[in-house]
Design an enzyme around this catalytic site. Structure first.
Site, short mmCIF file in Angstrom:
data_model
loop_
_atom_site.label_atom_id
_atom_site.label_comp_id
_atom_site.label_asym_id
_atom_site.label_seq_id
_atom_site.Cartn_x
_atom_site.Cartn_y
_atom_site.Cartn_z
N LYS A 50 0.83 -1.21 0.00
CA LYS A 50 0.00 0.00 0.00
C LYS A 50 0.86 1.27 0.00
O LYS A 50 0.58 2.21 -0.72
CB LYS A 50 -0.94 0.02 1.22
CG LYS A 50 -1.91 -1.15 1.29
CD LYS A 50 -2.92 -0.99 2.42
CE LYS A 50 -2.30 -0.96 3.81
NZ LYS A 50 -1.63 -2.23 4.21
N ARG A 65 -8.62 1.41 10.42
CA ARG A 65 -8.18 0.05 10.69
C ARG A 65 -9.16 -0.69 11.58
O ARG A 65 -8.95 -1.86 11.89
CB ARG A 65 -6.84 0.10 11.41
CG ARG A 65 -5.65 -0.26 10.51
CD ARG A 65 -4.49 -0.28 11.42
NE ARG A 65 -3.31 -0.93 11.03
CZ ARG A 65 -2.30 -0.40 10.35
NH1 ARG A 65 -2.40 0.78 9.84
NH2 ARG A 65 -1.20 -1.07 10.18
N ARG A 77 12.65 -1.86 10.83
CA ARG A 77 11.51 -1.45 11.66
C ARG A 77 11.37 -2.38 12.86
O ARG A 77 11.41 -3.60 12.70
CB ARG A 77 10.23 -1.48 10.83
CG ARG A 77 9.89 -0.17 10.21
CD ARG A 77 8.69 -0.27 9.31
NE ARG A 77 7.47 -0.72 9.99
CZ ARG A 77 6.26 -0.59 9.46
NH1 ARG A 77 6.10 -0.03 8.29
NH2 ARG A 77 5.20 -1.03 10.12
N ARG A 128 11.45 -6.80 4.38
CA ARG A 128 11.50 -5.37 4.69
C ARG A 128 12.20 -5.13 6.02
O ARG A 128 12.88 -4.12 6.20
CB ARG A 128 10.07 -4.81 4.74
CG ARG A 128 10.03 -3.32 4.93
CD ARG A 128 8.62 -2.78 4.78
NE ARG A 128 7.83 -3.03 5.97
CZ ARG A 128 6.53 -2.74 6.07
NH1 ARG A 128 5.89 -2.23 5.04
NH2 ARG A 128 5.87 -2.96 7.18
N ARG A 174 0.67 -8.79 14.27
CA ARG A 174 0.02 -7.74 13.45
C ARG A 174 -1.00 -8.36 12.50
O ARG A 174 -2.01 -7.75 12.19
CB ARG A 174 1.07 -6.93 12.70
CG ARG A 174 1.79 -5.95 13.63
CD ARG A 174 3.08 -5.42 13.04
NE ARG A 174 2.89 -4.68 11.83
CZ ARG A 174 3.83 -4.55 10.89
NH1 ARG A 174 5.01 -5.12 11.04
NH2 ARG A 174 3.58 -3.87 9.80
#
Ligand code: AMP
Length: 192
Positions: A15, A90, A135, A129, A146
């Site tokens: 996204k 969300r 992160r 990633r 998540r």
């Protein structure tokens, strides 16, 4: 007519990448709540300190907090011609709050693009990633959490928007350029 775009889909579906591309091509700003929260954390603000432990656990920050952040963001002049929401709403209460906020300013979403991607593929992308971006919420345990949060709290948004006539699905497993072409086609239809 403003171009008010909403991106839905699991973490790792691309996204953010597509939002940046839409922003570059169409001149409407990407509004990424995840980026905004990470900036608040990095900047050491009061908001940052409040949300840091929640973000690091992979949980969602409280609805009223994020709705306040979005409300302030949507008041900025750069959204006059539209916006790309990436990571908000969300939860169902957030979606209801967004409907209300847009109603107050006489706007409604132009299109809801739902990125569809196999969960294992999304997890693999996030693990990749994690290596590239470092992160703290891209740790494998947190990634799994998540996804649980996404399935329980965010996936029901598809149903929320299904009746709006604005929901279109995008095969997010395609190469990045092809995903963008699909999106561009939907945006042209939405503007027609
Ligand atoms: P993202 O970059 O969109 O995956 O967001 C990273 C993290 O920020 C999420 O795991 C949540 O902890 C928090 N976050 C981002 N957007 C929201 C939202 N709309 N509601 C609640 N928490 C959010």
């Amino acid at each position: 007519m403003p171009l008010d775009i909403l991106l839905l889909g699991p973490p790792g579906a691309g996204k953010g990448t597509q939002a940046k591309r839409i922003e570059d091509e169409r001149g409407v700003p990407q509004i990424s709540t995840g980026d905004m929260l990470r900036e608040a954390i990095a900047g050491g603000s009061e908001l940052g300190a409040e949300v840091q432990p929640i973000v690091e656990r992979g949980d969602l920050v409280p609805d009223e907090l994020i709705v306040r952040v979005i409300r302030q963001r949507l008041e900025r002049d750069d959204t006059a011609g539209g916006f790309i929401l990436d990571g908000f709403p969300r939860t169902i209460p957030q979606a209801v709050a967004l409907d209300e906020m847009l109603g107050e300013i006489g706007r409604s979403l132009s299109v809801v693009l739902e990125f569809v991607l196999d969960e294992q593929e999304a997890v693999d992308r996030l693990v990749g990633r994690a290596v590239e971006e470092g992160r703290t919420d891209d740790d494998p345990e947190i990634i799994r959490h998540r996804f649980v949060v996404w399935r329980e709290q965010t996936l029901p948004l598809t149903e929320h928007y299904a009746g709006s006539g604005k929901l279109v699905s995008v095969d997010a497993a395609q190469p990045v350029d092809e995903v963008y072409e699909t999106i561009d086609r939907h945006l042209r239809e939405a503007c027609a």
